[in-house]
Design an enzyme around this catalytic site. Structure first.
Site, PDB file in Angstrom:
ATOM      1  N   HIS A  86       1.091  -0.953  -0.017  1.00 40.10           N
ATOM      2  CA  HIS A  86       0.036  -0.021  -0.002  1.00 40.10           C
ATOM      3  C   HIS A  86       0.874   1.422  -0.066  1.00 40.10           C
ATOM      4  CE1 HIS A  86       0.589  -0.575   4.252  1.00 40.10           C
ATOM      5  NE2 HIS A  86       0.618   0.578   4.323  1.00 40.10           N
ATOM      6  N   HIS A  99       3.916   7.204   3.687  1.00 41.34           N
ATOM      7  CA  HIS A  99       5.081   6.080   3.497  1.00 41.34           C
ATOM      8  C   HIS A  99       4.304   5.312   2.603  1.00 41.34           C
ATOM      9  CE1 HIS A  99       1.837   4.202   6.638  1.00 41.34           C
ATOM     10  NE2 HIS A  99       2.403   3.046   5.824  1.00 41.34           N
ATOM     11  N   GLU A 152       7.576   1.011   4.904  1.00 45.32           N
ATOM     12  CA  GLU A 152       7.147  -0.028   6.100  1.00 45.32           C
ATOM     13  C   GLU A 152       7.550  -1.265   5.222  1.00 45.32           C
ATOM     14  OE1 GLU A 152       2.950   0.013   6.649  1.00 45.32           O
ATOM     15  OE2 GLU A 152       3.260  -1.110   8.416  1.00 45.32           O
TER      16      GLU A 152
END
Lengths: 134, 134
Positions: free
Chosen positions: A7, A79, A130
């Site tokens: 994502h 992010h 991440e």
């Protein structure tokens, strides 16, 4: 080592307005807001055919998103998340190469219920990354 | 209306170092640098299983990436690109909803040889969004 882009997260000052914009104006499939108190965020997931967009809004006074929205009042791309098969092996490979992992270096359980780590943006071209074990 | 996430672009101060990091440390499939003089950038594409990452570096004095790197010397996530089937219909729908298109509002031919438009970040949660007709 890295696999799919799981994502991209966008921090937004007005979650309802951002969700409505993606649903009504951009014509995407938008989920319901979900509170994630362990992470200090309320999230709305947008399902695209090949990945997800995660709209992030602060939840609680200690939310990590407050500082970002203070610096970026209109919001911004916060992010991006890459999938890995083995998060401990990924961490060890990255730290061996001199990259820094945020926090104590141990994976936490992320908003999707899977182990995650965040990497230091200064070691990755200014992008907060991440890693999520899938 | 929006379809796949075509790519996420990261502006980087050192293209060779960033490409090497994605190839050697993050273990991704990294292409060769491509100069795009019409866009004032040199790009490196990183192929993930479901989308692409585009590393961007300024090419020429008039590059639109210079200002971004002045504000963000370590680099940063620069924009994200959504695919649309009909870029003129998408533009008209967005402008009818009050969103602003950058430049003169006419699609340009992007780095992939397809018509693209950029949307005003202030109208999209601080995120610079490219639309690409596929």
């Amino acid at each position: 080592m890295i696999g799919r882009l799981n994502h991209v997260a966008i921090a937004v000052p007005d979650l309802d307005a951002a969700a409505a914009q993606y649903r009504d104006t951009l014509g995407a499939t938008v989920g319901a807001p979900q509170d994630e108190p362990d992470h200090g965020v309320t999230v709305v997931f947008i399902e695209l055919p090949n990945t997800k967009i995660e709209l992030l809004h602060p939840l609680g006074d200690a939310s990590p998103i407050h500082g970002f929205l203070e610096k970026n009042p209109a919001g911004g791309i916060h992010h991006m998340c890459y999938e890995v098969a083995d998060i401990l092996a990924a961490r060890d490979r990255l730290t061996s190469a001199g990259a820094r992992v945020l926090g104590d270096g141990e994976p936490k359980i992320g908003a999707h219920g899977k182990p995650v780590l965040f990497l230091h943006p200064k070691d990755f071209n200014g992008a907060l990354i991440e890693l999520e074990q899938v």
